[in-house]
Design an enzyme around this catalytic site. Sequence first.
Site: not given
Ligand code: HPA
Length: 264
Positions: A19, A50, A74-75, A102, A194, A230
């Site tokens: 993302s 999206h 998680y969706e 990320a 995630m 986020h």
């Molecule tokens: N935790 C979980 N997922 C993430 C994080 C985090 O700190 N940073 C980016 N995605």
Amino acid sequence: MSLAAIRKAKPAAAVVLGSGLGAVAEALGIEAQVGYGEVPGLPVSRVPGHAGKFVLVRVGGRPVLIAQGRSHLYEGLPAREVTAGIRFLAETGVKRLVLTNAAGTLNAGAAPGGFMLLSDHINLTGATPLLGGPHFHDMSEVYSARLRGVFHAAAVRLGITMHEGVYAAMLGPQYETPAEIRMLRTLGADAVGMSTVPEAIEARALGMEVAGLSILTNWAAGIQTHALSHAEVVDTGRAVIGDLTRLLQSALGEIVTGDADASV
Ligand code: HPA
């Protein structure tokens, strides 16, 4: 561009962009694209606008497919749906897959803004795309040592610091508690996120060679003093798009054209 045309291009390698990292595809030069909605079997995003797309780029003259946008557990989707795009990539003939994400960093030596190659993962999501059958696949080298070597060499050429470590996958969507992060440190994790793990499991089960690359966007919960958001994750991701593009271009150049191509 039609789906048939993407299949005809026979991409040698593919990249899944995490993302906020979509700008990489534009920077590599989009040759063609097809929306996920046009690919049968791909889950349709619940977020309007999206939906995501497959983008065809050329690296070193060879076609590479970029999946821009991914589904997450998680969706509320089953793991098998989350990995529908990986099965599509395998169908088009993709043999090598780079999964980016990320992630929060737990490792004091690897600060936010840096990159970490996945050496291994710990799947704490409670889910797997292989559920439902006796799919006893070996997972002793999910993330190819050979591809890690290619990425390390690219990082050295570009003067970019590259870490390597263990990625812990959580279900989310909430970020972790400080106690959970202490637990993950005890378990040997260097980064937390995630995504990526269901895709990596599916790709290995399909016989692909996989690389995992985390963009370390923040200190994990309890390590940094401010609350995690986020926006922070997306902002840090955006800030390293240039380096990420150069890394992918250099490493993919080796992967699709160099000696690295000969062994599969
Ligand atoms: N935790 C979980 N997922 C993430 C994080 C985090 O700190 N940073 C980016 N995605």
